[in-house]
Design a protein around this motif. Structure first.
Motif, PDB file in Angstrom:
ATOM      1  N   GLN A 108       7.863  14.148  83.111  1.00 24.68           N
ATOM      2  CA  GLN A 108       8.432  15.342  82.295  1.00 24.68           C
ATOM      3  C   GLN A 108       9.356  14.915  81.271  1.00 24.68           C
ATOM      4  O   GLN A 108       9.808  15.826  80.355  1.00 24.68           O
ATOM      5  CB  GLN A 108       8.928  16.520  83.219  1.00 24.68           C
ATOM      6  CG  GLN A 108       8.294  16.723  84.619  1.00 24.68           C
ATOM      7  CD  GLN A 108       7.159  17.522  84.164  1.00 24.68           C
ATOM      8  OE1 GLN A 108       7.284  18.656  83.995  1.00 24.68           O
ATOM      9  NE2 GLN A 108       5.949  17.062  84.267  1.00 24.68           N
ATOM     10  N   GLY A 109       9.509  13.769  80.891  1.00 21.48           N
ATOM     11  CA  GLY A 109      10.432  13.241  79.908  1.00 21.48           C
ATOM     12  C   GLY A 109      11.689  13.406  80.293  1.00 21.48           C
ATOM     13  O   GLY A 109      12.671  13.633  79.340  1.00 21.48           O
ATOM     14  N   LYS A 110      12.077  13.345  81.376  1.00 18.17           N
ATOM     15  CA  LYS A 110      13.644  13.366  82.005  1.00 18.17           C
ATOM     16  C   LYS A 110      14.616  12.435  81.381  1.00 18.17           C
ATOM     17  O   LYS A 110      15.612  12.635  81.120  1.00 18.17           O
ATOM     18  CB  LYS A 110      13.490  13.531  83.490  1.00 18.17           C
ATOM     19  CG  LYS A 110      15.010  13.755  84.087  1.00 18.17           C
ATOM     20  CD  LYS A 110      14.869  14.093  85.490  1.00 18.17           C
ATOM     21  CE  LYS A 110      13.700  13.616  86.382  1.00 18.17           C
ATOM     22  NZ  LYS A 110      14.160  11.981  86.336  1.00 18.17           N
ATOM     23  N   THR A 111      14.019  11.045  81.568  1.00 14.22           N
ATOM     24  CA  THR A 111      14.983  10.041  80.952  1.00 14.22           C
ATOM     25  C   THR A 111      15.253  10.339  79.619  1.00 14.22           C
ATOM     26  O   THR A 111      16.622  10.095  79.044  1.00 14.22           O
ATOM     27  CB  THR A 111      14.612   8.742  81.297  1.00 14.22           C
ATOM     28  OG1 THR A 111      14.425   8.657  82.829  1.00 14.22           O
ATOM     29  CG2 THR A 111      15.563   7.584  80.928  1.00 14.22           C
ATOM     30  N   THR A 112      14.096  10.539  78.941  1.00 13.69           N
ATOM     31  CA  THR A 112      14.502  10.782  77.184  1.00 13.69           C
ATOM     32  C   THR A 112      15.463  12.014  77.109  1.00 13.69           C
ATOM     33  O   THR A 112      16.070  11.776  76.287  1.00 13.69           O
ATOM     34  CB  THR A 112      12.853  10.836  76.449  1.00 13.69           C
ATOM     35  OG1 THR A 112      12.172   9.724  76.841  1.00 13.69           O
ATOM     36  CG2 THR A 112      13.327  11.056  75.250  1.00 13.69           C
ATOM     37  N   THR A 113      15.230  12.792  77.760  1.00 15.20           N
ATOM     38  CA  THR A 113      15.910  14.045  77.731  1.00 15.20           C
ATOM     39  C   THR A 113      17.402  13.780  78.002  1.00 15.20           C
ATOM     40  O   THR A 113      18.279  14.430  77.319  1.00 15.20           O
ATOM     41  CB  THR A 113      15.187  15.342  78.417  1.00 15.20           C
ATOM     42  OG1 THR A 113      14.172  15.501  78.231  1.00 15.20           O
ATOM     43  CG2 THR A 113      16.044  16.572  78.170  1.00 15.20           C
ATOM     44  N   THR A 114      17.529  13.256  79.006  1.00 18.54           N
ATOM     45  CA  THR A 114      18.990  12.759  79.432  1.00 18.54           C
ATOM     46  C   THR A 114      19.699  12.199  78.314  1.00 18.54           C
ATOM     47  O   THR A 114      20.845  12.334  78.016  1.00 18.54           O
ATOM     48  CB  THR A 114      19.194  11.759  80.823  1.00 18.54           C
ATOM     49  OG1 THR A 114      18.469  12.434  81.831  1.00 18.54           O
ATOM     50  CG2 THR A 114      20.341  11.324  80.899  1.00 18.54           C
ATOM     51  N   ALA A 115      19.121  11.217  77.413  1.00 19.98           N
ATOM     52  CA  ALA A 115      19.584  10.774  76.418  1.00 19.98           C
ATOM     53  C   ALA A 115      19.811  11.252  75.153  1.00 19.98           C
ATOM     54  O   ALA A 115      20.783  11.294  74.645  1.00 19.98           O
ATOM     55  CB  ALA A 115      18.758   9.112  76.109  1.00 19.98           C
ATOM     56  N   LYS A 116      18.818  12.434  75.049  1.00 17.33           N
ATOM     57  CA  LYS A 116      19.255  13.369  73.920  1.00 17.33           C
ATOM     58  C   LYS A 116      20.229  14.210  74.302  1.00 17.33           C
ATOM     59  O   LYS A 116      21.023  14.614  73.285  1.00 17.33           O
ATOM     60  CB  LYS A 116      17.877  14.319  73.936  1.00 17.33           C
ATOM     61  CG  LYS A 116      16.616  13.448  73.219  1.00 17.33           C
ATOM     62  CD  LYS A 116      15.305  14.547  73.045  1.00 17.33           C
ATOM     63  CE  LYS A 116      14.258  13.832  72.601  1.00 17.33           C
ATOM     64  NZ  LYS A 116      13.288  14.993  72.493  1.00 17.33           N
ATOM     65  N   MET A 117      20.473  14.565  75.562  1.00 16.24           N
ATOM     66  CA  MET A 117      21.592  15.403  75.791  1.00 16.24           C
ATOM     67  C   MET A 117      22.804  14.750  75.901  1.00 16.24           C
ATOM     68  O   MET A 117      23.783  15.532  75.287  1.00 16.24           O
ATOM     69  CB  MET A 117      21.272  16.311  77.296  1.00 16.24           C
ATOM     70  CG  MET A 117      22.104  17.410  77.388  1.00 16.24           C
ATOM     71  SD  MET A 117      21.841  18.267  78.937  1.00 16.24           S
ATOM     72  CE  MET A 117      22.423  17.171  80.211  1.00 16.24           C
ATOM     73  N   ALA A 118      22.866  13.668  76.125  1.00 17.29           N
ATOM     74  CA  ALA A 118      24.233  12.781  76.126  1.00 17.29           C
ATOM     75  C   ALA A 118      24.510  12.802  74.777  1.00 17.29           C
ATOM     76  O   ALA A 118      25.543  12.988  74.205  1.00 17.29           O
ATOM     77  CB  ALA A 118      23.954  11.449  76.605  1.00 17.29           C
ATOM     78  N   ALA A 119      23.523  12.297  73.710  1.00 19.68           N
ATOM     79  CA  ALA A 119      23.649  12.160  72.357  1.00 19.68           C
ATOM     80  C   ALA A 119      24.209  13.492  71.751  1.00 19.68           C
ATOM     81  O   ALA A 119      24.955  13.736  70.855  1.00 19.68           O
ATOM     82  CB  ALA A 119      22.385  11.590  71.562  1.00 19.68           C
TER      83      ALA A 119
END
Length: 452
Positions: A108-119
């Motif tokens: 679902q793109g969870k790891t990429t989204t985790t990075a996006k949200m942290a940034a």
């Protein structure tokens, strides 16, 4: 812009009202039928589609347009209010002292989204962020997260050789527990099986999350509703992030299905860059969808390193009617910092700047390609040529084309684009209201309201 097909469908349905002062039963039914077809094509469920179209039909019969408001605008306002009502009020997340648990199915793109949200949290709130990678089932998850967040100076904790997710989280909390915001990325599965449930419950017990965010790919459409409901029952989902909104026509189904669960949508993802995450506010999203624009959203896209003084100087110069290739180059540089052509234009009202906001996806992609090619061409020009484009005749054009590795036709297309932009700026100079709005867009303390 996400849901571009739905936008065209709604505008096509409302196009039946263009120029009309009254509408008879047959015309109203035809417009409602077109709108129903547009909503269903965007994967809205049948019940919600019927509710929205029935309310529109009833209000078009019962409500009188305000003085000076056309019938078409009246119908647009009703649709806007109904869609915003369906999506619900935006969720506010307190930025400080947060522990965020990221959950979702596999792919679902969870790891990429985790990075996006942290940034996003670091960029918007200037906080000290820490991320724990607890996905022990997908090789490379930790390395991926480190690679995405290294340029942003965000600490990532992980133990790639440890198969016990709970122990990784426990150690990570010890290591990063003093951060302003701690985000924990968990493993996904093809389905919510017993192993995933047990692992999530163990992690949730350790994290004691203030926010539990479910990541859902927009491509799942209406299936997003049952998925959100299952995760909510398991770990108490407090918000949903819908990813890949720019890559599917089924995003409407995902948004509407999540809305029925009562779990608020907090972010949407469009694009592959770490910066491509947007805080979801239903009113502003629907405003863009319907071609009303979202100027405040456009301001929010501006990165921290955008030189506000230089932007203001450029705006003043454009308002004065002077517009050289140097100015055009600075414009393009600022645009590249803000985002893609698609992201920028989707925030403009459809009729602004000669209809740029209403451009289709293929036109925006062509413009994006042209901008990148134009940058290379201008690098082969002298300062004098960029300040005085009128001197660019055949011999200079041949030299520039050879120096930039393009055809002479491409150089002439750049000059034609500059000329069109110059004429547009002259038109803006004569429009006092639009000139005032453009200047206001450069100020952070300006509030914009929808043209309701």
């Amino acid at each position: 812009m996400a849901l571009e097909g739905l936008r065209r469908g709604i505008q096509g349905a409302l196009g039946r009202l263009r120029g009309k002062r009254t509408i008879d039963e047959e015309e109203l039914r035809a417009m409602v039928r077109d709108l129903r077809r547009a909503l269903l094509s965007a994967d809205f469920n049948v019940r919600q589609t019927k509710e929205i179209t029935d309310r529109l039909e009833r209000r078009m019969k019962e409500d009188e347009p305000r003085p000076g408001v056309t019938l078409q605008t009246h119908a647009m306002n009703i649709i806007y209010m109904e869609l915003v009502r369906m999506l619900g009020a935006p969720k506010e997340i307190i930025p400080f002292n947060q522990r965020v648990l990221m959950v979702g199915l596999y792919g679902q793109g969870k790891t990429t989204t985790t990075a996006k949200m942290a940034a996003w949290w670091k960029r918007k709130h200037k906080l000290d962020i820490g991320v724990i990678e607890a996905d022990v089932h997908r090789p490379g998850a930790y390395a991926q997260l480190c690679q995405l967040l290294e340029p942003h100076g965000i600490d990532v904790y992980g133990e790639p050789e440890n198969p016990d997710a709970a122990s990784i989280v426990k150690n990570g909390i010890v290591s990063l527990g003093n951060k302003d915001v701690l985000i924990v990325d968990t493993a996904g599965r093809d389905q919510l099986d017993e192993d995933l449930q047990a692992e999530l419950l163990d992690i949730a017990d350790l994290v004691k999350a203030t926010e539990t965010l479910l990541v859902i790919d927009a491509q799942v459409g209406q299936a997003a509703g049952p998925v959100a409901a299952k995760f909510h029952e398991l770990v108490g989902v407090t918000g949903v992030i819908v990813t890949k909104m720019d890559g599917t026509a089924r995003g409407g189904g995902a948004l509407s299905a999540v809305a029925t669960t009562g779990s608020p949508i907090v972010f949407i993802g469009e694009g592959e860059r770490v910066e491509d995450l947007e805080k979801f506010e239903g009113d502003r999203f629907i405003s863009r969808l319907l071609g009303m624009g979202d100027i405040q959203g456009l301001i929010d896209l501006a990165p921290e390193d955008l030189d506000q003084e230089e932007a203001m100087r450029l705006t003043e110069r454009l308002m004065s009617g002077r517009f050289s290739l140097n100015d055009m180059s600075q414009q393009m540089e600022m645009m590249s910092k803000i985002g893609t052509v698609d992201r920028i234009l989707s925030h403009l009202p459809a009729g602004m700047f000669g209809g740029l906001g209403a451009m289709g996806r293929s036109q925006k992609e062509q413009m994006q390609g042209n901008l990148e090619r134009f940058k290379v061409i201008m690098d082969s020009m002298t300062s004098h040529e960029k300040d005085e484009p009128q001197v660019l005749k055949a011999e200079r054009i041949r030299r520039i084309a050879k120096g930039s590795g393009v055809n002479e036709k491409d150089v002439r297309e750049l000059l034609a684009q500059w000329n069109r932009s110059r004429k547009m700026m002259k038109g803006i100079r004569g429009n006092r209201q639009l000139r005032k709005q453009m200047k206001s867009m450069m100020s952070d303390d300006t509030d914009f309201e929808l043209p309701m």
